[in-house]
Write a protein that holds these residues in place. Structure first.
Motif, PDB file in Angstrom:
ATOM      1  N   GLU A   1       0.835  -1.193   0.000  1.00 35.59           N
ATOM      2  CA  GLU A   1       0.000   0.000   0.000  1.00 35.59           C
ATOM      3  C   GLU A   1       0.870   1.243   0.000  1.00 35.59           C
ATOM      4  N   THR A   2       0.377   2.260  -0.657  1.00 32.98           N
ATOM      5  CA  THR A   2       1.064   3.551  -0.576  1.00 32.98           C
ATOM      6  C   THR A   2       0.100   4.525   0.076  1.00 32.98           C
ATOM      7  N   THR A   3       0.630   5.451   0.822  1.00 27.08           N
ATOM      8  CA  THR A   3      -0.231   6.465   1.437  1.00 27.08           C
ATOM      9  C   THR A   3       0.339   7.845   1.130  1.00 27.08           C
ATOM     10  N   SER A   4      -0.531   8.814   1.038  1.00 28.20           N
ATOM     11  CA  SER A   4      -0.108  10.203   0.841  1.00 28.20           C
ATOM     12  C   SER A   4      -0.611  11.022   2.007  1.00 28.20           C
ATOM     13  N   THR A   5       0.222  11.911   2.455  1.00 22.55           N
ATOM     14  CA  THR A   5      -0.208  12.830   3.504  1.00 22.55           C
ATOM     15  C   THR A   5       0.023  14.248   3.018  1.00 22.55           C
TER      16      THR A   5
ATOM     17  N   HIS B   1      -0.569  21.595   0.967  1.00 21.00           N
ATOM     18  CA  HIS B   1       0.886  21.428   0.982  1.00 21.00           C
ATOM     19  C   HIS B   1       1.286  19.953   0.922  1.00 21.00           C
ATOM     20  N   ALA B   2       2.166  19.642  -0.011  1.00 23.25           N
ATOM     21  CA  ALA B   2       2.733  18.294  -0.089  1.00 23.25           C
ATOM     22  C   ALA B   2       4.231  18.416   0.169  1.00 23.25           C
TER      23      ALA B   2
ATOM     24  N   GLY C   1       7.263  17.155  -0.650  1.00 22.12           N
ATOM     25  CA  GLY C   1       7.975  16.267  -1.569  1.00 22.12           C
ATOM     26  C   GLY C   1       7.032  15.600  -2.553  1.00 22.12           C
ATOM     27  N   ILE C   2       7.569  15.281  -3.718  1.00 22.71           N
ATOM     28  CA  ILE C   2       6.766  14.719  -4.802  1.00 22.71           C
ATOM     29  C   ILE C   2       6.255  13.329  -4.458  1.00 22.71           C
ATOM     30  N   GLU C   3       6.903  12.671  -3.511  1.00 22.58           N
ATOM     31  CA  GLU C   3       6.471  11.337  -3.082  1.00 22.58           C
ATOM     32  C   GLU C   3       4.988  11.331  -2.708  1.00 22.58           C
ATOM     33  N   GLN C   4       4.516  12.456  -2.146  1.00 21.82           N
ATOM     34  CA  GLN C   4       3.113  12.527  -1.722  1.00 21.82           C
ATOM     35  C   GLN C   4       2.161  12.559  -2.926  1.00 21.82           C
ATOM     36  N   LEU C   5       2.664  13.014  -4.068  1.00 22.71           N
ATOM     37  CA  LEU C   5       1.824  13.138  -5.269  1.00 22.71           C
ATOM     38  C   LEU C   5       2.136  12.070  -6.314  1.00 22.71           C
ATOM     39  N   LEU C   6       3.271  11.455  -6.175  1.00 19.74           N
ATOM     40  CA  LEU C   6       3.687  10.466  -7.181  1.00 19.74           C
ATOM     41  C   LEU C   6       4.277   9.234  -6.496  1.00 19.74           C
ATOM     42  N   PRO C   7       3.421   8.505  -5.760  1.00 16.51           N
ATOM     43  CA  PRO C   7       3.945   7.319  -5.084  1.00 16.51           C
ATOM     44  C   PRO C   7       4.367   6.249  -6.097  1.00 16.51           C
ATOM     45  N   LEU C   8       5.325   5.481  -5.717  1.00 13.96           N
ATOM     46  CA  LEU C   8       5.855   4.417  -6.581  1.00 13.96           C
ATOM     47  C   LEU C   8       6.298   4.934  -7.941  1.00 13.96           C
ATOM     48  N   LYS C   9       6.937   6.097  -7.920  1.00 12.25           N
ATOM     49  CA  LYS C   9       7.429   6.649  -9.188  1.00 12.25           C
ATOM     50  C   LYS C   9       8.532   5.767  -9.758  1.00 12.25           C
ATOM     51  N   PHE C  10       8.815   5.990 -11.017  1.00 12.05           N
ATOM     52  CA  PHE C  10       9.821   5.219 -11.741  1.00 12.05           C
ATOM     53  C   PHE C  10      11.103   5.091 -10.920  1.00 12.05           C
ATOM     54  N   GLU C  11      11.594   3.925 -10.765  1.00 16.27           N
ATOM     55  CA  GLU C  11      12.857   3.611 -10.077  1.00 16.27           C
ATOM     56  C   GLU C  11      12.741   3.564  -8.552  1.00 16.27           C
ATOM     57  N   ASP C  12      11.569   3.903  -7.987  1.00 17.10           N
ATOM     58  CA  ASP C  12      11.439   3.884  -6.528  1.00 17.10           C
ATOM     59  C   ASP C  12      11.853   2.540  -5.937  1.00 17.10           C
TER      60      ASP C  12
END
Ligand code: THU
Length: 162
Positions: free
Chosen positions: A7-11, A145-146, A148-159
């Motif tokens: 699971e991925t979560t965004s805060t 407010h996010a 870092g991009i991790e909050q908007l782009l979970p599991l991005k390329f190469e993660d």
């Protein structure tokens, strides 16, 4: 075959205008001003973005459309391309995005960066190994407010290879 859920979560945090730090308010004001100069005759969606670099400099830009629609470029990519072209060794640390519909003077829309822009923002985080704080203006005057991009782009390329 055994399986396992990942699971991925965004805060994110929603700030009332008055509770924002002065430099963030300034960033949003600059993004708002930049939206006024957007070149968006085809969509009528005026987007402004502003960035604060690590050395405290502010820059802003806006979307630039084209009669051949796919050629148009979003405000965020115009902006980060410009700052990285001119200040390749200074990391971008905070970014604000504002959008308004051309039809109405105060007709703001909530704008979250598109997928291409998320990937582009992630590239500069990757290069500088620093998260970029992203502030998205909402018509209510609140700002999302996010961190870092991790909050908007979970599991991005190469993660999964990091
Ligand atoms: N746009 C941006 O500039 N930034 C975003 O984050 C979303 C979309 C632009 C692209 C196009 O010129 C117009 O808004 C409508 O999609």
């Amino acid at each position: 075959m055994a399986e396992r859920k990942i699971e991925t979560t965004s805060t994110m945090t929603l700030y009332e205008w008055a509770s924002l730090a002065e430099d963030v308010q300034e960033l949003v004001r600059r993004a708002k001003a930049a939206a006024e100069n957007a070149y968006a005759p085809y969509s009528g969606f005026l987007v402004g973005a502003a960035v604060m670099l690590q050395d405290g400099q502010f820059y802003s830009a806006n979307n630039q459309e084209n009669v051949c629609f796919p050629v148009g470029v979003c405000a965020e990519r115009i902006l980060l391309g410009y700052t990285h072209a001119n200040f390749p060794n200074v990391p971008p640390v905070k970014m604000a995005i504002v959008a308004r519909r051309a039809a109405g003077e105060n007709d703001y829309a909530t704008v979250t960066p598109c997928g291409l822009c998320r990937q582009s923002i992630s590239e500069y985080e990757l290069k500088f190994r620093l998260p970029i704080d992203i502030y998205m203006y909402m018509p209510s005057g609140d700002v999302l407010h996010a961190h870092g991009i991790e909050q908007l782009l979970p599991l991005k390329f190469e993660d999964l290879n990091q």
